[in-house]
Enzyme design. Structure first.
Site, PDB file in Angstrom:
ATOM      1  N   TYR A 122      31.435  14.897  39.773  1.00  0.00           N
ATOM      2  CA  TYR A 122      31.132  16.325  40.098  1.00  0.00           C
ATOM      3  C   TYR A 122      31.603  16.663  41.675  1.00  0.00           C
ATOM      4  O   TYR A 122      32.222  17.490  41.769  1.00  0.00           O
ATOM      5  CB  TYR A 122      29.677  16.800  40.232  1.00  0.00           C
ATOM      6  CG  TYR A 122      29.138  16.697  38.697  1.00  0.00           C
ATOM      7  CD1 TYR A 122      28.970  17.751  37.937  1.00  0.00           C
ATOM      8  CD2 TYR A 122      28.418  15.503  38.271  1.00  0.00           C
ATOM      9  CE1 TYR A 122      28.442  17.781  36.687  1.00  0.00           C
ATOM     10  CE2 TYR A 122      27.836  15.644  37.127  1.00  0.00           C
ATOM     11  CZ  TYR A 122      27.794  16.649  36.082  1.00  0.00           C
ATOM     12  OH  TYR A 122      27.088  16.823  34.915  1.00  0.00           O
ATOM     13  N   ASN A 145      29.920  26.603  30.959  1.00  0.00           N
ATOM     14  CA  ASN A 145      31.177  26.664  30.096  1.00  0.00           C
ATOM     15  C   ASN A 145      31.031  27.426  28.961  1.00  0.00           C
ATOM     16  O   ASN A 145      30.394  26.614  28.017  1.00  0.00           O
ATOM     17  CB  ASN A 145      31.798  25.150  30.267  1.00  0.00           C
ATOM     18  CG  ASN A 145      32.863  24.919  29.641  1.00  0.00           C
ATOM     19  OD1 ASN A 145      33.779  25.857  29.105  1.00  0.00           O
ATOM     20  ND2 ASN A 145      33.138  23.882  29.252  1.00  0.00           N
ATOM     21  N   CYS A 153      34.010  19.631  29.630  1.00  0.00           N
ATOM     22  CA  CYS A 153      32.916  19.282  30.525  1.00  0.00           C
ATOM     23  C   CYS A 153      32.079  18.081  30.417  1.00  0.00           C
ATOM     24  O   CYS A 153      31.428  17.526  31.220  1.00  0.00           O
ATOM     25  CB  CYS A 153      31.984  20.576  30.588  1.00  0.00           C
ATOM     26  SG  CYS A 153      31.174  21.230  29.213  1.00  0.00           S
ATOM     27  N   HIS A 154      32.317  17.652  29.165  1.00  0.00           N
ATOM     28  CA  HIS A 154      31.394  16.179  28.888  1.00  0.00           C
ATOM     29  C   HIS A 154      32.279  14.941  29.803  1.00  0.00           C
ATOM     30  O   HIS A 154      31.703  13.929  29.859  1.00  0.00           O
ATOM     31  CB  HIS A 154      31.731  15.880  27.416  1.00  0.00           C
ATOM     32  CG  HIS A 154      32.899  15.635  26.820  1.00  0.00           C
ATOM     33  ND1 HIS A 154      33.570  16.855  26.290  1.00  0.00           N
ATOM     34  CD2 HIS A 154      33.913  14.861  26.586  1.00  0.00           C
ATOM     35  CE1 HIS A 154      34.924  16.402  25.599  1.00  0.00           C
ATOM     36  NE2 HIS A 154      34.905  15.166  25.915  1.00  0.00           N
ATOM     37  N   GLU A 180      36.249   9.159  23.082  1.00  0.00           N
ATOM     38  CA  GLU A 180      37.483   9.161  23.811  1.00  0.00           C
ATOM     39  C   GLU A 180      37.718   7.816  24.315  1.00  0.00           C
ATOM     40  O   GLU A 180      38.824   7.555  25.244  1.00  0.00           O
ATOM     41  CB  GLU A 180      37.346  10.188  24.667  1.00  0.00           C
ATOM     42  CG  GLU A 180      37.406  11.546  24.314  1.00  0.00           C
ATOM     43  CD  GLU A 180      37.533  12.731  25.485  1.00  0.00           C
ATOM     44  OE1 GLU A 180      37.736  12.441  26.518  1.00  0.00           O
ATOM     45  OE2 GLU A 180      37.260  13.918  24.924  1.00  0.00           O
TER      46      GLU A 180
END
Length: 188
Positions: A122, A145, A153-154, A180
């Site tokens: 962040y 978002n 945003c994850h 991912e």
């Protein structure tokens, strides 16, 4: 309002699609994908979200029959590719009208600079947009978002290595980061 014809004037096409993390609400305008919503299994919740987005945009909402999407055909296809592991970047036209100011600036920077399989803190994201010390404001931007998953945003985590919060729930965030390759896949 659901119609089978394209409404006159500004319109919003929406649908609910299955995904590896549960049903997702997708909505698009002729400008691009405008809304992705988690936990779209509740018809009342979906309807309330669609109505709110349509009202904010001054648009009429329509839900095409499954497979007859026009504006959402490509987003639906790409989401399938993402969850199948064959798509790493959505590259879709996005309609940013549901976010403004700092939130939009942060989300656009996230979309530009944090690729599939990576994370950013962040605080680091705050520094990238010229707001060192603005980690909390970045967290607020992530929470607002309108395009989660597509504007990933994850991928934003706590600077100390913690996973941080997520509008779709922490377990959903873990599942997306595992998909991912950032986190190990759960054993069960």
């Amino acid at each position: 309002m659901d119609t089978t014809e394209r409404p006159d004037g500004p319109y919003l096409e929406w649908t609910v699609v299955p995904s590896g993390i549960g049903p997702l609400l997708l909505a698009a305008t002729p400008q691009g994908l405008v809304k992705v919503g988690f936990h779209a299994g509740s018809e009342d919740r979906v309807r309330a979200t669609v109505d709110a987005v349509a009202a904010r945009l001054g648009a009429r909402a329509r839900r095409p029959e499954p497979g007859a999407e026009v504006l959402l055909a490509e987003p639906v296809r790409r989401l399938g590719g993402y969850f199948a592991g064959s798509l790493r970047r959505f590259d879709l036209p996005l309609d940013w009208r549901l976010c403004t100011g700092f939130n939009r600036e942060v989300l656009q920077e996230l979309d530009r600079s944090v690729p599939y399989g990576s994370v950013v803190g962040y605080g680091e994201l705050a520094a990238r947009v010229g707001r060192p010390g603005g980690a909390q404001a970045v967290g607020h931007a992530m929470g607002s978002n309108p395009l989660p998953l597509v504007v990933a945003c994850h991928r934003v985590v706590e600077n100390d290595g913690g996973i941080g919060g997520f509008g779709g729930g922490v377990e959903t965030k873990r599942a997306l980061l595992a998909l991912e390759g950032v986190l190990p896949q759960p054993l069960f």
